[in-house]
Design a protein around this motif. Structure first.
Motif, PDB file in Angstrom:
ATOM      1  N   PHE A 146       7.225   3.363  88.741  1.00 16.82           N
ATOM      2  CA  PHE A 146       7.919   2.083  88.903  1.00 16.82           C
ATOM      3  C   PHE A 146       7.654   1.498  90.280  1.00 16.82           C
ATOM      4  O   PHE A 146       7.490   0.284  90.440  1.00 16.82           O
ATOM      5  CB  PHE A 146       9.424   2.254  88.671  1.00 16.82           C
ATOM      6  CG  PHE A 146       9.830   1.983  87.260  1.00 16.82           C
ATOM      7  CD1 PHE A 146      10.087   0.694  86.842  1.00 16.82           C
ATOM      8  CD2 PHE A 146       9.918   2.997  86.343  1.00 16.82           C
ATOM      9  CE1 PHE A 146      10.430   0.423  85.534  1.00 16.82           C
ATOM     10  CE2 PHE A 146      10.269   2.749  85.036  1.00 16.82           C
ATOM     11  CZ  PHE A 146      10.531   1.461  84.624  1.00 16.82           C
ATOM     12  N   ALA A 147       7.586   2.371  91.283  1.00 18.66           N
ATOM     13  CA  ALA A 147       7.301   1.883  92.634  1.00 18.66           C
ATOM     14  C   ALA A 147       5.929   1.221  92.659  1.00 18.66           C
ATOM     15  O   ALA A 147       5.748   0.157  93.257  1.00 18.66           O
ATOM     16  CB  ALA A 147       7.358   3.031  93.629  1.00 18.66           C
ATOM     17  N   ILE A 188       7.758   1.873  80.066  1.00 23.10           N
ATOM     18  CA  ILE A 188       8.081   0.459  79.812  1.00 23.10           C
ATOM     19  C   ILE A 188       7.578   0.059  78.435  1.00 23.10           C
ATOM     20  O   ILE A 188       8.280  -0.605  77.668  1.00 23.10           O
ATOM     21  CB  ILE A 188       7.458  -0.419  80.916  1.00 23.10           C
ATOM     22  CG1 ILE A 188       8.191  -0.192  82.234  1.00 23.10           C
ATOM     23  CG2 ILE A 188       7.518  -1.878  80.526  1.00 23.10           C
ATOM     24  CD1 ILE A 188       7.489  -0.755  83.433  1.00 23.10           C
ATOM     25  N   SER A 189       6.360   0.483  78.098  1.00 26.66           N
ATOM     26  CA  SER A 189       5.804  -0.009  76.846  1.00 26.66           C
ATOM     27  C   SER A 189       6.397   0.720  75.641  1.00 26.66           C
ATOM     28  O   SER A 189       6.516   0.123  74.586  1.00 26.66           O
ATOM     29  CB  SER A 189       4.288   0.122  76.855  1.00 26.66           C
ATOM     30  OG  SER A 189       3.899   1.441  77.086  1.00 26.66           O
ATOM     31  N   GLU A 205       1.109  -1.213  81.576  1.00 22.33           N
ATOM     32  CA  GLU A 205       0.245  -0.397  80.712  1.00 22.33           C
ATOM     33  C   GLU A 205      -1.170  -0.342  81.265  1.00 22.33           C
ATOM     34  O   GLU A 205      -1.822   0.708  81.227  1.00 22.33           O
ATOM     35  CB  GLU A 205       0.187  -0.992  79.301  1.00 22.33           C
ATOM     36  CG  GLU A 205       1.357  -0.646  78.436  1.00 22.33           C
ATOM     37  CD  GLU A 205       1.339  -1.453  77.146  1.00 22.33           C
ATOM     38  OE1 GLU A 205       0.261  -1.638  76.568  1.00 22.33           O
ATOM     39  OE2 GLU A 205       2.407  -1.911  76.726  1.00 22.33           O
ATOM     40  N   ALA A 206      -1.643  -1.489  81.758  1.00 20.89           N
ATOM     41  CA  ALA A 206      -2.981  -1.498  82.364  1.00 20.89           C
ATOM     42  C   ALA A 206      -3.009  -0.551  83.549  1.00 20.89           C
ATOM     43  O   ALA A 206      -3.959   0.217  83.726  1.00 20.89           O
ATOM     44  CB  ALA A 206      -3.347  -2.908  82.800  1.00 20.89           C
ATOM     45  N   MET A 207      -1.922  -0.572  84.339  1.00 25.19           N
ATOM     46  CA  MET A 207      -1.865   0.345  85.473  1.00 25.19           C
ATOM     47  C   MET A 207      -1.897   1.787  85.019  1.00 25.19           C
ATOM     48  O   MET A 207      -2.494   2.643  85.668  1.00 25.19           O
ATOM     49  CB  MET A 207      -0.601   0.082  86.284  1.00 25.19           C
ATOM     50  CG  MET A 207      -0.735  -1.137  87.165  1.00 25.19           C
ATOM     51  SD  MET A 207       0.722  -1.382  88.160  1.00 25.19           S
ATOM     52  CE  MET A 207       1.049   0.244  88.720  1.00 25.19           C
ATOM     53  N   SER A 259       7.871  -8.889  79.853  1.00 24.32           N
ATOM     54  CA  SER A 259       7.227  -9.584  80.964  1.00 24.32           C
ATOM     55  C   SER A 259       6.353  -8.669  81.793  1.00 24.32           C
ATOM     56  O   SER A 259       5.465  -9.132  82.488  1.00 24.32           O
ATOM     57  CB  SER A 259       8.290 -10.211  81.876  1.00 24.32           C
ATOM     58  OG  SER A 259       9.005 -11.171  81.162  1.00 24.32           O
ATOM     59  N   ILE A 260       6.618  -7.380  81.742  1.00 22.40           N
ATOM     60  CA  ILE A 260       5.887  -6.485  82.640  1.00 22.40           C
ATOM     61  C   ILE A 260       5.099  -5.423  81.907  1.00 22.40           C
ATOM     62  O   ILE A 260       4.371  -4.661  82.513  1.00 22.40           O
ATOM     63  CB  ILE A 260       6.845  -5.802  83.637  1.00 22.40           C
ATOM     64  CG1 ILE A 260       8.025  -5.192  82.900  1.00 22.40           C
ATOM     65  CG2 ILE A 260       7.304  -6.775  84.693  1.00 22.40           C
ATOM     66  CD1 ILE A 260       8.842  -4.276  83.761  1.00 22.40           C
ATOM     67  N   ASN A 261       5.211  -5.358  80.565  1.00 24.73           N
ATOM     68  CA  ASN A 261       4.602  -4.191  79.905  1.00 24.73           C
ATOM     69  C   ASN A 261       3.091  -4.210  79.969  1.00 24.73           C
ATOM     70  O   ASN A 261       2.474  -3.189  80.207  1.00 24.73           O
ATOM     71  CB  ASN A 261       5.111  -4.042  78.474  1.00 24.73           C
ATOM     72  CG  ASN A 261       4.559  -5.085  77.552  1.00 24.73           C
ATOM     73  OD1 ASN A 261       4.221  -6.173  77.976  1.00 24.73           O
ATOM     74  ND2 ASN A 261       4.470  -4.751  76.287  1.00 24.73           N
ATOM     75  N   ARG A 262       2.474  -5.394  79.787  1.00 21.20           N
ATOM     76  CA  ARG A 262       1.008  -5.428  79.804  1.00 21.20           C
ATOM     77  C   ARG A 262       0.475  -4.927  81.134  1.00 21.20           C
ATOM     78  O   ARG A 262      -0.422  -4.091  81.192  1.00 21.20           O
ATOM     79  CB  ARG A 262       0.555  -6.858  79.556  1.00 21.20           C
ATOM     80  CG  ARG A 262      -0.914  -7.126  79.788  1.00 21.20           C
ATOM     81  CD  ARG A 262      -1.787  -6.519  78.728  1.00 21.20           C
ATOM     82  NE  ARG A 262      -1.284  -6.705  77.391  1.00 21.20           N
ATOM     83  CZ  ARG A 262      -1.283  -7.865  76.729  1.00 21.20           C
ATOM     84  NH1 ARG A 262      -1.793  -8.931  77.294  1.00 21.20           N
ATOM     85  NH2 ARG A 262      -0.798  -7.947  75.521  1.00 21.20           N
TER      86      ARG A 262
END
Lengths: 702, 220
Positions: free
Chosen positions: A283-284, A108-109, A128-130, A122-125
């Motif tokens: 992704f899941a 994603i990032s 990435e933390a995950m 909207s979801i990259n941060r």
């Protein structure tokens, strides 16, 4: 403003423009100010009631994992259920599971960034933390699974009195380099993205402690265009460097298996199969965490159903790829005619009359990974959070069992029936595994609590009206005079964006208007050395227009302070493209040279030893580490040169004396002229700025 | 925006970072100098209960090493001599060489009551490493290669690192130390580097030496 007018700045192809601009990725009445309030507010306000019990539960699980690890280390690896022949079991299953989880974040990032998929913002941060937390969870196992974890440094090529060097031809060493590079680059990427948001948190902070902590963590970031200029390129470089990592990390992990001769492992389909599975599982996991979080924190307008829909499509696509790989393994087992291979795969299905005990694990894996995701062909399942969440949880389960099947089932029956055996996990295995989940959720909860879980600055950049309309800044010199004609458009944007900076607005007029005198700010206003003049503007379009006007008038020290990098602003303040890529290139060559010298020097020169019947200088097995070190050092050089080129840390800047300047990290757009500019003149410059639409004009002193 | 940090915060951080970097380099350099066997072991020279001088016995008097270290050619261990060996010369009732010296009191006592002199061990081989003296001396590795110029030592000290890397280095470059087996106990032998290389290669070929460099060579 209609969405069709929101043209992307990267492209001049009308077709592409329509494609990109068709629907907004953030819905609702969001603007820079409300977005900052919403997301930064999560870390500033007390957490909802569920946070503490959840945190406590995760923490207890993690404590159980710590206990299991201490027990393992103090007693010996025999406390696990691993045995002969199943020498790898829960440890490597969990290791591969967690490494795989991380891949969604990097995809994603990095990859989606390069492909200009704006929905990633909207979801990259969060993902990435995950990634980082998942790699930490994975890293636990290589550290402890050999028992004597204090010898873990033996894995790294550290000069030592024993002259022990690693076997650079071993897939396990490639794996070490791949995973540590992956972790380091992901961490740098994540942190680079966090810097502008931590500046936002600093500027919103009420207490001195919070201000100091975030002030230090963001190195004194203020959203200067002279910094964004390097930042954007550094971000692009890091994305480019992370992109091959998405494909390489799990490929290298799969080599741990594929380079051996165990039936069920010894197969060339493993690298792509593992990568697809990693993205699938990753992704899941993102959905599994993101769906509840977006619901409880009310982020549905930032992480929209469109985001869920797109991610569900990723799951469907990669899940089907994985299903293809499962089928292909059977085909090869049959087509190769190798009895061992056939035996191990028949054993998996449970159709083998003399079959082993793991067929149930295989069918859980196939059901969850191949059959269940097929429901995502239906739009209802892709957009309904509950349905999607259940699918994600099942996919996570299936991916865990995939690794379990590959490792345990393949090992428990190898070539010699005499050495067949079974694996039964011990309570320490279970405790360690749940402890790892506890570690993951503890870190995730702390992250949600303390850091902005959505990239505020990046989302601001995809809001409608985020970027001024212009006719291609690349060609601006040809029609520089056109800006006068554009004047109507900035005014229009002003009307739209004005409410974002409302408070600053009123403040400014009372300050700046009066008798035409420019207010002075500083430690001792009126008696210090003049540092700069600052003017606020209503929006990016007005700011850019003013910057261009001043630039064309001959000002040399212009700087624009914006909450997010505004396209075209770099040229508007008279700067060129950053030369940061040269540092990245230097880093890449340094890394490559290090890897070549290290591997050839040790394996062919310093301590020549024959491995696998290869010549000392056979280079093929050196490629993975050459690649990893190239990426690692290129990323490191990128980040260090970003810090250096921006002149960070810059904790103290007299501009902070300006009363509304802290809005620059939230919703304010500022233009500054330094006092040492040849064209600088207190009254004249102020008058020009005012004429161009500036307000809150003030002079700051050192 | 409130000004959070003072004017000199940045230079403080930069100097701090430079300080941390320099300290880190110093710590690493210091570690590699002070913590490795080349520093921790080399030079170890404990006071022995009896001030036996190798310089006098092996150097001035030219006694053969094997006179005392009897099993060096037959066994993994070179062996420390029993007091009886000393008493061959120093027994006041027989040869009576310096028989009355108070320095020898402990040896004579040990000879009488049968309890060995408690020599302090200098060269300590870890029990997980296998080393065979006989194999080495018979292949042409001189005492001085590992123990230094024993014939010049009044007090024996740890002359070489005897670390694993040091062992491996010699196994990898054995032609740089090998000599004629007849010269193994000739502690004062001097050869130019050129002679040494020629001789070393010659010995290596003659005995078909292939010093092991794999783990199980020593960790059996």
């Amino acid at each position: 403003m209609s969405t069709t007018a929101e043209a992307p700045q990267q492209s001049h192809d009308p077709e592409l423009e329509r494609f990109h601009g068709r629907l907004p990725w953030v819905i609702g009445p969001e603007n820079c100010a409300t977005l900052s309030d919403k997301i930064a507010g999560i870390t500033e306000n007390p957490q909802p009631a569920w946070w503490w019990p959840t945190f406590l539960g995760s923490f207890l699980l993690m404590a159980g994992g710590v206990f299991a690890a201490v027990y393992l280390i103090s007693t010996g690896v025999g406390v696990w259920g691993s045995n002969n022949p199943v020498g790898w079991a829960f440890d490597i299953t969990n290791f591969v599971f967690w490494i795989g989880i991380g891949h969604a974040g990097t995809l994603i990032s990095a990859i989606l960034f390069l492909f200009r998929q704006k929905w990633r913002t909207s979801i990259n941060r969060f993902s990435e933390a995950m990634t980082i937390f998942a790699v930490i969870c994975a890293g636990v196992y290589p550290g402890i699974h050999v028992g004597r974890f204090w010898y873990a440094w033996f894995m790294f090529p550290v000069p030592n009195a024993n002259h022990i060097w690693q076997n650079f031809r071993s897939a396990l060493l490639w794996d070490l380099f791949a995973v540590s590079t992956y972790f380091s680059v992901s961490l740098m990427f994540w942190y680079t993205g966090l810097v502008p948001d931590m500046a936002t948190l600093r500027d919103r902070a009420k207490g001195k402690l919070r201000q100091t902590i975030f002030g230090l963590l963001c190195f004194g970031w203020r959203g200067s265009t002279r910094h964004w200029r390097h930042y954007e390129i550094a971000y692009l470089m890091l994305a480019g460097l992370s992109t091959p990592l998405v494909l390489s990390v799990h490929s290298v992990v799969s080599f741990d298996f594929a380079t051996s001769v165990i039936p069920g492992w010894h197969t060339t389909i493993f690298p792509p199969y593992f990568v697809a599975g990693a993205i699938f599982g990753g992704f899941a996991m993102v959905l599994q965490c993101m769906i509840p979080v977006r619901a409880v924190y009310g982020l549905e307008h930032v992480v929209t159903t469109r985001h869920l829909d797109v991610m569900a499509k990723f799951i469907l696509a990669t899940g089907t790829l994985v299903g293809y790989a499962y089928a292909m393994e059977f085909f090869i087992a049959w087509y190769s005619g190798v009895p061992y291979e056939t035996q191990i795969f028949m054993d998996r299905t449970g159709f083998d009359p003399n079959g082993g005990r793991y067929w149930w694990a295989y069918w859980i894996m196939v059901s969850c990974n191949l059959f269940v995701p097929q429901v995502l062909w239906f739009k209802f399942c892709r957009t309904n959070p509950w349905a999607l969440w259940i699918v994600s949880v099942l996919v996570g389960l299936g991916m865990w069992f995939e690794r379990y099947v590959i490792i345990v089932q393949s090992l428990h029956r190898d070539f010699l029936p005499g050495s067949w055996g079974l694996f039964v996990p011990s309570w320490v295995d279970w405790l360690q595994m749940f402890g790892d989940f506890g570690l993951f959720f503890t870190l995730t909860l702390l992250f949600i609590r303390f850091l902005p879980m959505i990239a505020i600055a990046e989302v601001k950049g995809v809001l409608p009206n985020a970027h001024p309309h212009h006719h291609g800044h690349e060609h601006e010199h040809e029609h520089g005079s056109k800006h006068e004609g554009d004047h109507a458009k900035p005014a229009e944007a002003h009307a739209n964006n004005g409410h974002a900076s409302g408070n600053g607005h009123t403040n400014g007029h009372s300050n700046g208007n009066g008798n035409g005198e420019v207010p002075i700010y500083g430690p001792n206003p009126g008696s210090g050395k003049t540092h700069a003049i600052i003017a606020q503007f209503a929006g990016p379009a007005e700011l850019m227009h003013a910057a261009r006007t001043l630039r064309d008038a001959g000002y040399k020290t212009l700087d624009a302070y914006t909450p997010y990098p505004v396209h075209g602003m770099v040229k508007s303040i008279g700067m060129t493209r950053s030369r940061l890529p040269l540092f990245t290139l230097t880093g890449a060559f340094t890394g490559l040279a290090t890897a070549v010298v290290l591997q050839f020097g040790i394996t062919a020169g310093y301590y020549p030893i024959i491995v696998g019947g290869k010549q000392y200088r056979a280079w093929e097995a050196f490629v993975p580490i050459c690649f990893e070190l190239t990426v690692l050092l290129a990323s490191l050089f990128t980040v260090l040169s970003l810090v250096w080129l921006c002149g960070l840390p810059k904790l103290y800047d007299p501009k902070d004396y300006h009363p509304t300047f802290d809005r620059a990290s939230q919703d304010g757009f500022f233009l500054t002229v330094e006092a040492n500019d040849p064209k600088f003149d207190k009254t004249e410059t102020a008058a020009t700025l005012k004429k161009l639409g500036g307000y809150n004009i003030g002079i700051v002193e050192e | 925006m409130p000004v959070i940090f003072s004017r000199n915060a940045d230079s403080l951080i930069r100097h701090g970072a430079a300080g941390v970097a320099i300290s880190a380099v110093l710590v690493v350099a210091g570690f590699y100098y002070y913590m490795l066997p080349s520093y921790t072991r080399v030079g170890y020279a404990p006071d022995q209960p009896v001030p036996f001088s190798h310089q006098i016995h092996a150097g001035q008097l030219g006694m053969d090493c094997r006179y005392c270290h009897q099993s060096v050619e037959e066994s993994p261990h070179a062996s420390v001599p029993a007091s009886q060996v000393c008493m061959n010369c120093h027994n006041p009732e027989k040869a009576n060489v310096k028989g009355k010296s108070p320095l020898l009191a402990l040896v004579q006592e040990s000879y009488k009551n049968g309890n060995p002199v408690e020599w302090k061990r200098i060269h300590q081989l870890p029990h997980y490493a296998y080393f065979n003296h006989a194999l080495h001396v018979k292949s042409g590795v001189s005492c001085v290669s590992c123990h230094g110029q024993i014939n010049e030592m009044k007090v024996v000290y740890h002359a070489k690192e005897l670390s694993m890397g040091w062992c491996l280095n010699c196994h990898n470059h054995s032609h740089e130390v090998l000599r004629e087996p007849t010269d193994v106990y000739n502690l004062a032998l001097q050869m130019t580097p050129k002679e040494q290389l020629e001789k070393g290669n010659q010995i290596k070929d003659r005995f078909k030496l292939n010093p092991p460099q794999n783990c199980q060579g020593c960790h059996r």
